[in-house]
Scaffold this active site. Structure first.
Site, mmCIF file in Angstrom:
data_model
loop_
_atom_site.group_PDB
_atom_site.id
_atom_site.type_symbol
_atom_site.label_atom_id
_atom_site.label_comp_id
_atom_site.label_asym_id
_atom_site.label_seq_id
_atom_site.Cartn_x
_atom_site.Cartn_y
_atom_site.Cartn_z
ATOM 1 N N ASN A 48 40.049 42.236 -39.124
ATOM 2 C CA ASN A 48 39.648 40.825 -39.134
ATOM 3 C C ASN A 48 40.790 39.907 -38.726
ATOM 4 O O ASN A 48 40.691 38.687 -38.860
ATOM 5 C CB ASN A 48 39.157 40.436 -40.525
ATOM 6 N N HIS A 134 27.936 36.967 -48.378
ATOM 7 C CA HIS A 134 28.949 37.922 -48.834
ATOM 8 C C HIS A 134 28.835 38.163 -50.342
ATOM 9 O O HIS A 134 28.457 37.269 -51.101
ATOM 10 C CB HIS A 134 30.330 37.341 -48.491
ATOM 11 N N GLU A 178 27.370 30.946 -44.876
ATOM 12 C CA GLU A 178 28.596 31.298 -44.150
ATOM 13 C C GLU A 178 28.560 30.675 -42.762
ATOM 14 O O GLU A 178 27.503 30.606 -42.145
ATOM 15 C CB GLU A 178 28.721 32.836 -44.014
ATOM 16 N N SER A 182 29.488 37.784 -41.926
ATOM 17 C CA SER A 182 30.561 38.767 -41.806
ATOM 18 C C SER A 182 30.125 40.090 -41.188
ATOM 19 O O SER A 182 30.924 40.754 -40.544
ATOM 20 C CB SER A 182 31.185 39.026 -43.177
ATOM 21 N N ASP A 207 31.154 29.287 -46.387
ATOM 22 C CA ASP A 207 32.238 30.267 -46.418
ATOM 23 C C ASP A 207 32.665 30.478 -44.956
ATOM 24 O O ASP A 207 31.895 30.980 -44.142
ATOM 25 C CB ASP A 207 31.702 31.559 -47.048
ATOM 26 N N HIS A 210 35.164 33.959 -41.510
ATOM 27 C CA HIS A 210 35.228 34.527 -40.154
ATOM 28 C C HIS A 210 35.152 33.473 -39.058
ATOM 29 O O HIS A 210 35.017 33.821 -37.887
ATOM 30 C CB HIS A 210 34.111 35.557 -39.956
ATOM 31 N N LYS A 230 42.221 36.679 -42.811
ATOM 32 C CA LYS A 230 41.571 37.145 -41.586
ATOM 33 C C LYS A 230 42.332 36.557 -40.393
ATOM 34 O O LYS A 230 43.388 37.061 -40.049
ATOM 35 C CB LYS A 230 40.081 36.841 -41.656
HETATM 36 C C1 LIG Z 1 36.430 38.701 -46.445
HETATM 37 C C2 LIG Z 1 35.460 37.702 -46.983
HETATM 38 C C3 LIG Z 1 35.697 37.051 -48.190
HETATM 39 C C4 LIG Z 1 36.816 37.442 -49.110
HETATM 40 O O1 LIG Z 1 38.041 37.013 -48.655
HETATM 41 P P1 LIG Z 1 39.346 37.772 -49.195
HETATM 42 O O2 LIG Z 1 40.428 36.778 -49.011
HETATM 43 O O3 LIG Z 1 39.482 39.008 -48.393
HETATM 44 O O4 LIG Z 1 39.087 38.066 -50.654
HETATM 45 C C5 LIG Z 1 34.832 36.062 -48.560
HETATM 46 N N1 LIG Z 1 33.760 35.750 -47.820
HETATM 47 C C6 LIG Z 1 33.490 36.365 -46.675
HETATM 48 C C7 LIG Z 1 32.305 35.971 -45.894
HETATM 49 C C8 LIG Z 1 34.325 37.375 -46.233
HETATM 50 O O5 LIG Z 1 34.032 38.038 -45.118
#
Ligand SMILES: *Cc1c(COP(=O)(O)O)cnc(C)c1O
Length: 375
Positions: A48, A134, A178, A182, A207, A210, A230
């Site tokens: 990522n 997620h 989101e 993801s 969120d 990504h 990421k």
């Molecule tokens: C990876 C991810 C998270 C978590 O983030 P981390 O910092 O790795 O804990 C939260 N939401 C989504 C959509 C993700 O892909």
């Protein structure tokens, strides 16, 4: 054998039988999307780290300087003595990047959602979560104690139906979605969701794990959370919001209050990465361009983000396709339930600014050849 041992072993045997057991594979990542696993040099399409910044010399140098100056760890919760100088610098920059009044850095993206949602909603409130959200969005909703409902993925008609039927029964309503999903790489219809939220006085959290730095946002939500792990190549999470909302989190988000601040090196590295995101737009545009090159070659719908799913179906078949690609030098990890819904096991291919066109074409050709061979 103890009942604990028996439980662990029978559960594992059951997972094995369904091809759902997970294994750790030691992976040494390097520049240019390189990943070494079990002695084999691979080109990774499973990271990522969309802009290749985890191995950028400027990001590494910033982390090293902070490590030398402020030490290895924060030493305490941020509310005690863990609020080291790089944190305020990063928060100011994240807020400016997102155009919000304030930002708050959390221990991780997962921890951020576990803290944010219960600080805003509780018993008697309603939390609506996109069905493909997620794990940490559902976990935050569950921890809040609010009534939880999932709306069909990206389906604003369904969301409206639920809001129309339920809004009056709840004091506060939170919508969780989101920017870029993801495991599917598609994007939420955020403008429409924000319109619905305004109409029904609901609060929207997006969120952006990504999306940050790699897709142009269609709109901004009042609650923009994401991760430093990421595109920013480091580790940690954040919320960008109004001053009052951020101040509320500082006092009320349990996953902020009762945990140690991030290490200075992680924070400084993320800040250096954000500098690069803002100052190198050509680099930031590259992953999506490569994803579109790939979807065009494979005759797939045009990529909306650097993430492209190759749907396979059964978990065992996804593992087999992944293994066949690995034998050709490409790392594309199989994603299985419960990370994705049953029957939708897939390869999740993620493109990075660190990939070359030749690497992307090589992966596409390998997949076409395997398909042709009936694999
Ligand atoms: C990876 C991810 C998270 C978590 O983030 P981390 O910092 O790795 O804990 C939260 N939401 C989504 C959509 C993700 O892909």
């Amino acid at each position: 054998m103890s009942s604990l041992e028996t439980f662990a072993r029978t559960t594992l045997a059951d997972l094995d039988a369904k091809a759902l057991r997970r294994h750790l594979v030691e992976t040494a990542r390097g520049p240019e999307a390189a990943a070494t696993r079990e002695g084999r040099a691979l080109v990774s399409f499973s990271c990522n780290d969309y802009l290749g910044l985890a191995n950028d010399p400027r990001v590494i140098a910033a982390g090293q300087a902070a490590l030398a100056r402020y030490g290895a760890g924060a030493g305490a919760s941020r509310l005690v003595t863990g609020n080291h100088p790089p944190l305020a610098a990063l928060e100011a920059r994240l807020a400016a990047h997102k155009g919000t009044a304030a930002a708050l850095v959390f221990g991780s993206g997962y921890l951020a959602n576990l803290g944010i949602v219960p600080a805003l909603a509780g018993a008697g409130d309603l939390v609506l979560v996109d069905a493909l959200g997620h794990s940490c969005l559902f976990a935050g909703a569950q921890l809040s104690g609010a009534t939880r409902l999932r709306f069909r993925h990206n389906d604003c008609d369904h969301l409206r139906t639920i809001l129309a039927a339920r809004r009056a029964r709840h004091e506060r309503v939170l919508i969780l979605t989101e920017r870029v999903f993801s495991m599917d790489g598609d994007r939420a219809p955020l403008s429409e969701i924000l319109n619905l939220a305004a109409e029904y006085d609901a609060w929207t959290l997006v969120d952006d794990a990504h999306g940050l730095g790699v897709v142009e946002p269609q709109a901004r939500a009042p609650l923009e959370m994401g991760t430093l792990s990421k595109t920013l190549g480091s580790y940690g999470g954040y919320l960008c919001a109004s001053r009052a909302v951020v101040d509320l989190m500082t006092s009320r988000a349990r996953s902020f209050v009762y945990t140690t601040g991030l290490p200075p090196a992680s924070v400084a590295a993320a800040l250096a990465a954000l500098d690069i995101v803002e100052s190198e737009p050509d680099r930031a545009a590259r992953p999506l361009g490569l994803a579109r090159r790939f979807t065009a070659r494979l005759g797939l719908p045009e990529a909306q983000s650097p993430i492209v799913p190759i749907l396979v179906g059964e978990a065992g078949a996804a593992l087999a396709l992944s293994a066949a690609l690995e034998a050709r030098g490409f790392l594309a990890v199989a994603i299985r339930p419960p990370t994705v819904p049953a029957g939708t096991a897939r390869l999740r291919v993620a493109f990075s600014a660190a990939h070359t066109e030749a690497q992307v074409d090589g992966l596409a050709e390998a997949i076409l050849a395997l398909r042709h061979a009936g694999a």
